[in-house]
Design an enzyme around this catalytic site. Structure first.
Site, mmCIF file in Angstrom:
data_model
loop_
_atom_site.group_PDB
_atom_site.id
_atom_site.type_symbol
_atom_site.label_atom_id
_atom_site.label_comp_id
_atom_site.label_asym_id
_atom_site.label_seq_id
_atom_site.Cartn_x
_atom_site.Cartn_y
_atom_site.Cartn_z
ATOM 1 N N GLU A 1 -2.317 2.895 8.538
ATOM 2 C CA GLU A 1 -2.271 1.829 7.533
ATOM 3 C C GLU A 1 -3.442 0.845 7.621
ATOM 4 O O GLU A 1 -3.228 -0.344 7.840
ATOM 5 C CB GLU A 1 -0.942 1.071 7.662
ATOM 6 C CG GLU A 1 0.261 1.964 7.438
ATOM 7 C CD GLU A 1 1.596 1.239 7.537
ATOM 8 O OE1 GLU A 1 2.504 1.598 6.793
ATOM 9 O OE2 GLU A 1 1.727 0.326 8.384
HETATM 10 C C1 TNX Z 1 5.138 1.894 9.183
HETATM 11 S S1 TNX Z 1 4.914 3.953 11.439
HETATM 12 C C2 TNX Z 1 4.376 1.443 10.227
HETATM 13 C C3 TNX Z 1 4.812 0.235 10.970
HETATM 14 C C4 TNX Z 1 6.031 -0.390 10.350
HETATM 15 C C5 TNX Z 1 7.005 0.711 9.985
HETATM 16 C C6 TNX Z 1 8.320 0.222 9.472
HETATM 17 C C7 TNX Z 1 3.524 3.316 11.420
HETATM 18 C C8 TNX Z 1 2.521 4.052 12.094
HETATM 19 N N1 TNX Z 1 3.326 2.151 10.749
HETATM 20 O O1 TNX Z 1 3.743 -0.684 11.060
HETATM 21 O O2 TNX Z 1 6.592 -1.271 11.256
HETATM 22 O O3 TNX Z 1 6.420 1.523 8.993
HETATM 23 O O4 TNX Z 1 9.240 1.263 9.345
#
Ligand code: TNX
Length: 773
Positions: free
Chosen positions: A343
């Site tokens: 992300e």
């Molecule tokens: C996605 S899983 C994210 C986290 C969030 C989560 C909430 C991932 C690699 N990144 O930063 O906390 O979703 O479910």
């Protein structure tokens, strides 16, 4: 696994007589165990008659090499019974003896308990430690409650257990950045992993909302980045968003971290520290603005989500990250350093002249390749220190770093791709491994991020996707449950979210994925039910959804029937139809009318133990239709099958993962409905789930087509949708005479726009019951 009640041993009979005669046969003075219930299930277990009783006279012999297993065992017996085992040197004479058997598979053990004693043989140190965890689980649950007690005995039924893990990586993750948890709880968390024979703790230490590890070269990480001004109250999707106005934070000093590492080592657990990059870095950038592309001062984030302030790939950032990683590597003894990689919006990199020059100078295609270049720089550095990197599956975009292990979270696709290209993989898909999702449809559940991941879904997880050949499957090291703590403020809340789902995950990774779900899950939930006593003795705040009720519509020639079930055995279900009496449930019963409501409850030993189950059924003209889809729903969001679209039951308004919703990722959907007879219809309706935070979007429009022969279809109506709630209803009038065939065209929403969660990814479509009248 079948198990029988152990019979009373002659030794126990003698002992009881002694206590009776001496007038001190207090129940609290002796620990009895009635059943052998081990989680994760061992590979093989054979019961014998008799048992061994640990008393003050019991002698113990083990090699110094097994020091952690020895310490754990001796302390456990002491806390649970008040007995200090007598250590003796001669193994031949000892009642309890731990030794090596190198013919056993790695981390495996063989435990033999007879009337005469306990022999525990381990392949290695971990194997002996896991054997001790098995002994612990065979001992009575009340021994978990550490307290100063009068001397008592402990009885272990005679068994032979041979056991070894299916996967080498058996992990749990914990995000300590969204909410901070004191070191005492981190140790408890680690001890839960050890009890379940898990061996990796993935410690998520840095985030937009807080930096949690002391780094000597960069003191502002702990004086500034470890604290945020306030925190979002309620759910992210609430409008307007509200904040608590309270400064919040905390961090682990190097001393704390060393203490935790030592504790983990003593529990045969390797810690994988995660230092996120290039995204989820706003707290660090807040402390050192020069790490961002614009150099502007940004706050430590106070709400959840994905933030555009990511590390700039400049010299200062690399010097910073290498400095941080050097200290991290000095602390943590394990092989892996997790570098995040998920992300990371590329907005700032697109606007940054330095980034664009890097792209040109290195002949890169775009910002994704720039991220990949960034990660490769870091990998080279980490490899030079003798360690390996793990990254979230986004590190595949723009080319994978040569020695990276991939953690597949956005489904299993990233893992499949990585394994096929010869990279190691750890499976943590949102569909089966996100313990921050709701675990029950109950509306009284504590606030969670969203989603729906009940115990049975975790239990049914297979870390090896069908797409992999046996050779490729070897790259899948194992799996992990993820615990993101946006909505978990306290240790009690974390416990609630991990128990019992972590029990299921431990069994997936230790005992292997189930090959016979129905039978295995039924045994598993019975073991979980008895494991509750252990969790209670440990004062763990577990969630209990074992007394839930599942209903199912069964269509027979003679009409519609309804089936009820509850997961654990030996319970009574009673149900009631409108205007009816409370009736004991034995077999599927007929239902009918235009609408009906079924209420039911579970009884254990004459007491109601469940909430009242309520199911509303709407009977309609499409219930006996044949439904065809142009594409398959996503496997993890289709547990009800295509039948869920016309069984008369609507899905939950808040849990799109239940068995009534079908989920499709990115596909345009075409639903063809063939009614059992041509008939006059007046309308058709369905609903879509709309939760942009979870990448789920209702479609922009739905088109209805009808046909008499199933070949020539005419467009009847196109309806535009304007989502204003989580459930978006689409009701279309049918202005035709008699018809037998209906088609709904439902184009996918498309790519998620910039600025939204999951921007750039395909949106999901979730569809519920199709009602035809
Ligand atoms: C996605 S899983 C994210 C986290 C969030 C989560 C909430 C991932 C690699 N990144 O930063 O906390 O979703 O479910």
């Amino acid at each position: 696994m079948k198990r029988t009640r152990p019979t009373l041993s002659p030794a126990l009979v003698l002992l009881s007589i002694f206590f009776l005669l001496s007038g001190c046969n207090k129940k609290s003075n002796s620990h009895f165990v009635s059943e052998v219930n081990i989680i994760p299930a061992p590979q093989s277990i054979q019961h014998q008659d008799g048992s061994f009783i640990i008393t003050e006279e019991t002698t113990f012999s083990s090699s110094e090499e097994f020091k952690y297993a020895n310490q754990f065992f001796q302390k456990y017996i002491l806390n649970g019974t008040g007995i200090s085992l007598k250590t003796i040197a001669d193994p031949e004479k000892a009642d309890i003896h731990f030794k090596t058997d190198t013919t056993l598979p790695a981390e495996g053990y063989r435990l033999t308990v007879s009337n005469n004693g306990i022999l525990l043989e381990g392949a290695d140190k971990a194997g002996v430690f896991y054997g001790v965890q098995t002994i612990r689980q065979i001992l009575p649950p009340d021994m978990e409650t550490a307290m100063v007690r009068e001397k008592s005995t402990a009885e272990i039924p005679a068994v032979t257990i041979t056991d070894a893990p299916r996967f080498a990586y058996r992990g749990m993750h914990l995000d300590v950045a969204r909410h901070f948890f004191p070191k005492e709880f981190i140790k408890e968390y680690i001890s839960y992993l050890a009890m379940l024979k898990m061996n990796y703790f993935h410690w998520h230490l840095t985030e937009d909302q807080g930096w949690r590890i002391e780094i000597e070269q960069f003191p502002r990480l702990t004086t500034h980045a470890a604290f945020r001004d306030e925190t979002l109250l309620g759910h992210y999707n609430d409008t307007p968003q509200k904040f608590d106005g309270q400064r919040y934070g905390g961090f682990y000093s190097k001393e704390d971290i060393k203490e935790i590492i030592a504790y983990a080592e003593a529990h045969h657990i390797t810690i994988v520290p995660e230092i996120e990059m290039p995204g989820h870095a706003q707290a660090a950038i807040s402390a050192y603005p020069e790490l961002g592309c614009s150099g502007e001062q940004v706050p430590v984030a106070t709400k959840w989500g994905v933030f555009e302030n990511i590390y700039c790939p400049n010299q200062k950032t690399f010097a910073f990250l290498k400095g941080v990683l050097t200290e991290v590597i000095e602390l943590f003894p394990g092989e892996y350093i997790h570098i995040g990689g998920d992300e990371a919006p590329k907005t700032k990199w697109k606007q940054c002249a330095h980034c664009q020059k890097l792209i040109r100078d290195h002949g890169l295609k775009d910002e994704h390749e720039l991220q990949s270049w960034f990660i490769k720089e870091i990998e080279t550095f980490i490899n030079s220190k003798g360690k390996s990197i793990i990254g979230w599956d986004e590190i595949l975009e723009g080319g994978l770093a040569p020695n990276a292990t991939v953690m597949s979270w956005r489904g299993t696709q990233g893992g499949i791709e990585a394994a096929k290209s010869g990279h190691k993989v750890i499976m943590t898909p949102t569909s089966h491994a996100y313990f921050d999702y709701y675990q029950s449809e109950r509306t009284t559940e504590p606030l969670a991020i969203g989603g729906f991941l009940p115990l049975e879904k975790v239990y049914g997880f297979n870390p090896i996707p069908e797409e992999l050949s046996p050779e490729e499957a070897k790259y899948v090291l194992g799996a992990q449950g993820n615990v993101w703590t946006e909505y978990m403020k306290t240790k009690q809340q974390v416990e609630y979210m991990i128990f019992p789902r972590m029990l299921a995950m431990s069994e997936v990774v230790w005992s292997g994925p189930t090959e016979n779900f129905g039978e295995d899950f039924a045994h598993f939930v019975n073991r979980v039910e008895s494991f509750h006593q252990r969790l209670e003795a440990m004062h763990v705040n577990y969630a209990n959804h074992l007394y839930s009720i599942k209903g199912e519509v069964i269509k027979r020639k003679e009409g519609v029937y309804y089936k009820l079930s509850t997961p654990t055995s030996g319970k009574l279900i009673k149900y009631m139809l409108p205007n009816g009496n409370l009736t004991a449930y034995n077999e599927p019963f007929p239902i009918g009318g235009l609408r009906t409501q079924i209420k039911a409850m579970v009884y254990k030993d004459g007491q109601v133990v469940s909430d009242t189950f309520v199911e509303d059924i709407t009977f309609h003209k499409g219930m006996f239709a044949k439904i065809n889809l142009n594409t398959h729903p996503y496997k993890s969001y289709s547990s009800g099958g295509v039948e869920a679209l016309n069984n008369g039951i609507k899905g939950s308004d808040s849990r799109y993962g239940d068995s009534e919703w079908l989920g499709f990722w990115g596909d345009d959907l075409e639903v063809t409905i063939e009614l059992d007879t041509a008939q006059e219809l007046s309308w058709i309706s369905t609903s879509f789930f709309h939760a942009p935070g979870q990448w789920i979007y209702a479609p922009n429009q739905v088109t209805l087509l009808i046909s008499k022969n199933g070949i020539d279809y005419q467009i009847d109506q196109t309806l535009d949708l304007n989502p204003d709630a989580t459930r978006v209803n689409a009701i279309l009038d049918i202005d035709t005479l008699t018809t037998k065939f209906i088609k709904l065209k439902i184009p996918n929403f498309g790519t998620i726009p910039d600025g939204k969660q999951g921007a750039g990814n395909k949106a999901w479509t979730f569809i519920d019951e199709i009602i035809i009248q």
